[in-house]
Design a protein around this motif. Structure first.
Motif, short mmCIF file in Angstrom:
data_model
loop_
_atom_site.label_atom_id
_atom_site.label_comp_id
_atom_site.label_asym_id
_atom_site.label_seq_id
_atom_site.Cartn_x
_atom_site.Cartn_y
_atom_site.Cartn_z
N ASP A 139 33.47 -25.19 -22.83
CA ASP A 139 32.17 -25.61 -23.36
C ASP A 139 31.66 -24.56 -24.33
O ASP A 139 32.22 -23.47 -24.45
CB ASP A 139 31.18 -25.79 -22.22
N TYR A 140 30.57 -24.89 -25.00
CA TYR A 140 29.93 -23.90 -25.86
C TYR A 140 28.51 -23.58 -25.43
O TYR A 140 27.85 -22.72 -26.01
CB TYR A 140 29.94 -24.35 -27.33
N PHE A 141 28.02 -24.26 -24.41
CA PHE A 141 26.66 -23.99 -23.94
C PHE A 141 26.63 -22.65 -23.21
O PHE A 141 27.47 -22.37 -22.36
CB PHE A 141 26.18 -25.11 -23.01
N SER A 142 25.64 -21.85 -23.53
CA SER A 142 25.48 -20.53 -22.94
C SER A 142 24.09 -20.03 -23.30
O SER A 142 23.43 -20.59 -24.20
CB SER A 142 26.54 -19.55 -23.49
N PRO A 143 23.61 -18.96 -22.66
CA PRO A 143 22.32 -18.38 -23.06
C PRO A 143 22.31 -17.98 -24.54
O PRO A 143 21.29 -18.15 -25.23
CB PRO A 143 22.18 -17.16 -22.15
N GLU A 144 23.45 -17.48 -25.04
CA GLU A 144 23.52 -17.10 -26.45
C GLU A 144 23.37 -18.33 -27.34
O GLU A 144 22.68 -18.30 -28.37
CB GLU A 144 24.85 -16.41 -26.75
N PHE A 145 24.02 -19.43 -26.95
CA PHE A 145 23.90 -20.66 -27.73
C PHE A 145 22.46 -21.14 -27.76
O PHE A 145 21.95 -21.56 -28.80
CB PHE A 145 24.81 -21.75 -27.15
N ASP A 146 21.79 -21.08 -26.60
CA ASP A 146 20.40 -21.52 -26.55
C ASP A 146 19.52 -20.71 -27.49
O ASP A 146 18.59 -21.25 -28.11
CB ASP A 146 19.86 -21.39 -25.12
N MET A 147 19.82 -19.43 -27.62
CA MET A 147 19.02 -18.58 -28.50
C MET A 147 19.30 -18.83 -29.98
O MET A 147 18.41 -18.69 -30.82
CB MET A 147 19.27 -17.10 -28.18
N ARG A 148 20.52 -19.25 -30.29
CA ARG A 148 20.93 -19.35 -31.70
C ARG A 148 21.18 -20.77 -32.19
O ARG A 148 21.56 -20.97 -33.34
CB ARG A 148 22.20 -18.51 -31.89
N LYS A 149 20.92 -21.77 -31.35
CA LYS A 149 21.28 -23.13 -31.72
C LYS A 149 20.53 -23.64 -32.95
O LYS A 149 21.03 -24.52 -33.67
CB LYS A 149 21.07 -24.08 -30.54
N ASP A 150 19.36 -23.11 -33.21
CA ASP A 150 18.61 -23.56 -34.38
C ASP A 150 19.26 -23.12 -35.69
O ASP A 150 18.92 -23.62 -36.77
CB ASP A 150 17.17 -23.03 -34.33
N SER A 151 20.20 -22.20 -35.60
CA SER A 151 20.88 -21.71 -36.81
C SER A 151 22.12 -22.54 -37.14
O SER A 151 22.78 -22.30 -38.16
CB SER A 151 21.29 -20.24 -36.63
N ILE A 152 22.44 -23.53 -36.31
CA ILE A 152 23.63 -24.36 -36.55
C ILE A 152 23.32 -25.42 -37.60
O ILE A 152 22.42 -26.24 -37.43
CB ILE A 152 24.09 -25.03 -35.24
N ASN A 153 24.07 -25.39 -38.69
CA ASN A 153 23.87 -26.33 -39.79
C ASN A 153 25.05 -27.27 -40.00
O ASN A 153 24.92 -28.30 -40.66
CB ASN A 153 23.61 -25.56 -41.09
N ASN A 154 26.21 -26.91 -39.46
CA ASN A 154 27.39 -27.76 -39.61
C ASN A 154 28.32 -27.52 -38.42
O ASN A 154 28.08 -26.64 -37.59
CB ASN A 154 28.11 -27.49 -40.94
N LEU A 155 29.39 -28.31 -38.35
CA LEU A 155 30.28 -28.22 -37.19
C LEU A 155 30.93 -26.86 -37.05
O LEU A 155 31.12 -26.36 -35.94
CB LEU A 155 31.35 -29.31 -37.27
N ALA A 156 31.28 -26.23 -38.17
CA ALA A 156 31.94 -24.93 -38.11
C ALA A 156 31.05 -23.88 -37.44
O ALA A 156 31.56 -22.90 -36.87
CB ALA A 156 32.32 -24.48 -39.51
N ASP A 157 29.74 -24.08 -37.49
CA ASP A 157 28.82 -23.12 -36.88
C ASP A 157 28.91 -23.11 -35.35
O ASP A 157 28.42 -22.18 -34.71
CB ASP A 157 27.38 -23.43 -37.29
N PHE A 158 29.53 -24.15 -34.77
CA PHE A 158 29.70 -24.16 -33.32
C PHE A 158 30.84 -23.24 -32.87
O PHE A 158 30.86 -22.79 -31.73
CB PHE A 158 30.03 -25.59 -32.82
N LEU A 159 31.80 -23.01 -33.75
CA LEU A 159 33.02 -22.29 -33.36
C LEU A 159 32.79 -20.93 -32.71
O LEU A 159 33.45 -20.62 -31.70
CB LEU A 159 33.94 -22.14 -34.57
N PRO A 160 31.91 -20.08 -33.23
CA PRO A 160 31.75 -18.76 -32.61
C PRO A 160 31.38 -18.79 -31.14
O PRO A 160 31.60 -17.81 -30.42
CB PRO A 160 30.63 -18.12 -33.44
N PHE A 161 30.86 -19.92 -30.67
CA PHE A 161 30.42 -19.99 -29.28
C PHE A 161 31.55 -20.32 -28.30
O PHE A 161 31.33 -20.31 -27.09
CB PHE A 161 29.29 -21.02 -29.14
N PHE A 162 32.76 -20.64 -28.82
CA PHE A 162 33.85 -20.95 -27.89
C PHE A 162 35.24 -20.63 -28.42
O PHE A 162 36.19 -20.55 -27.62
CB PHE A 162 33.81 -22.44 -27.50
N VAL A 163 35.39 -20.40 -29.72
CA VAL A 163 36.73 -20.38 -30.30
C VAL A 163 37.61 -19.25 -29.75
O VAL A 163 38.84 -19.40 -29.68
CB VAL A 163 36.65 -20.30 -31.84
#
Length: 444
Positions: A139-163
């Motif tokens: 998954d990519y859900f985490s406390p860090e994701f919750d803090m930074r999710k507003d900065s996601i503008n495209n699909l590639a922006d999800f990668l740092p949270f799980f890749v």
């Protein structure tokens, strides 16, 4: 009896349209019963959302209940709800469309379609494994994701949270529901078609199905808004093979790995009736689309509350009406009975009710009620619910551990020690209990 006859002739009566008539179908009586149930019991009073039931194109019942807790707007038939993971259906349809057009195969790997994918261990994962949640990705859900999710503008922006996460198991070995896997599928779509994920959906799903109130989606794993009417349109287009052909339809609704999931479709057997579709849930979000293999029945429930805040109760009762009771449904309804008895008559009566029901309740649901009480500052009520959970599962270690945690938070240290020890008797490897006991013993 008179009320029932009127209901059969005039299904789906809206608050604003008392004389609207709907067609008679094989599902009319059941749809009427659902309407009467929602309108005459606490189910409807406690529900904040919209329901639509149709026989193909023919709407048998649709009605809106409650309001949106954020803007206090009254819910309507056309209210837009967050679809959460229901969006996975659109991602899977897109992938299968590309397969039909010869743009990819289900056997191709991440490495073949996305050669620059940063995690080499994951490059062997196939499209089929991503679709069926057997990839090993998490998954990519985490406390860090919750803090930074507003900065996601495209699909590639999800990668740092799980890749960079290691695989949880060898691809194909077992199932693990994976939001990360569906992000990768979205990236594949974008790579192949040279357009954004949402552009592809609009051109190839939303426009062909005439879904005018859906999107853009937040990501290819879910999120974004839709309505019950648009989801009915999607169901009709999918069932009618307007989005994928008949062979692909069967492919998507087949349980290839015996894990209750096809390709972007949850699968279940309710007393011999094959159900497919998808649900979505998160804090303040819940919904589901149920379709039936070989039948035109469509059931859509959506809410702007969390799953156990009225939506799950409505969805479960609708399923019971249409498909009959199952052990899972009865267990859910038993849990509701026990909780309601506790709320109305207190702990002792709830304990008696639990005994009457054979201690047959859902542990997860009971724990959610306890958490809710705790968040409201009602720690004693939370502890009571966990005591009921211990009564229902006396031979399991985790109810004792949960109860001890809540007692510790409430300052009931001696009781917490007893229950942590009981938990360890049943599971000597409960590390949390071991650590908590060390701390508690050192404070004596």
């Amino acid at each position: 009896m008179k009320k029932l006859i009127i209901g059969i002739v005039c299904l789906g009566i809206l608050n604003s349209c008392k004389n609207t008539k709907y067609p008679i179908s094989q599902y009319s009586e059941k749809a009427t019963n659902v309407k009467l149930l929602l309108d005459s019991t606490d189910l409807g009073k406690n529900y904040n959302g919209t329901v639509l039931i149709s026989d193909g194109n023919d709407i048998l019942f649709q009605s809106a209940y409650g309001f949106n807790q954020h803007d206090k707007e009254t819910n309507k038939i056309e209210t837009k709800y967050d679809i959460a993971s229901m969006g996975k259906m659109f991602t899977a349809v897109s992938i299968i469309q590309l397969k039909e057009r010869g743009k990819l195969t289900l056997e191709q790997t991440i490495g073949e379609i996305l050669p620059d994918y940063p995690n080499s261990e994951a490059k062997v994962i196939t499209v089929q494994q991503l679709l069926s949640h057997t990839s090993g990705l998490g998954d990519y859900f985490s406390p860090e994701f919750d803090m930074r999710k507003d900065s996601i503008n495209n699909l590639a922006d999800f990668l740092p949270f799980f890749v960079n996460d290691p695989l949880e198991f060898k691809p194909g070995e077992r199932m693990r529901y994976s939001n990360a896997g569906y992000i990768v599928l979205g990236l594949m779509i974008e790579k192949i078609v040279g357009k954004s994920y949402n552009e592809y959906l609009t051109e190839n799903i939303f426009n062909p199905a005439n879904m005018t109130s859906t999107g853009p989606l937040s990501g290819s794993a879910g999120g974004g808004n839709s309505t019950v009417v648009d989801l009915q349109k999607f169901a009709l287009a999918f069932q009618g093979h307007k989005l994928v052909n008949e062979e692909s339809f069967k492919l998507m609704t087949t349980d290839h790995f015996n894990n209750g999931y096809g390709y972007g479709m949850s699968l279940r057997d309710l007393n011999g009736t094959k159900i497919y579709g998808h649900n979505g849930g998160a804090p303040g979000i819940s919904g589901e689309l149920d379709m039936v293999v070989g039948e035109p029945l469509i059931i859509i429930t959506m809410s702007n509350r969390s799953p156990n805040d009225g939506w799950a109760q409505v969805r479960t009762n609708i399923r019971k009406e249409f498909f009959g009771s199952t052990p899972e449904i009865e267990k859910f309804l038993n849990t509701e009975q026990v909780i309601k008895t506790y709320q109305d008559k207190g702990f002792d009566e709830a304990s008696k009710k639990l005994t009457e029901l054979g201690n047959n309740i859902i542990d997860r649901n009971a724990f959610e009620y306890a958490e809710k009480y705790a968040m409201q500052g009602q720690s004693n009520k939370a502890i009571d619910i966990l005591k009921l959970l211990v009564q229902a599962y006396p031979d399991q270690w985790y109810p004792y551990s949960f109860l001890a945690d809540f007692q510790l938070q409430a300052g009931q240290n001696e009781e917490a020690i007893k229950n942590f020890k009981k938990s360890l008797e049943l599971n000597p490897e409960n590390e949390q209990a071991i650590e908590k006991l060390k701390i508690l013993e050192s404070q004596k």
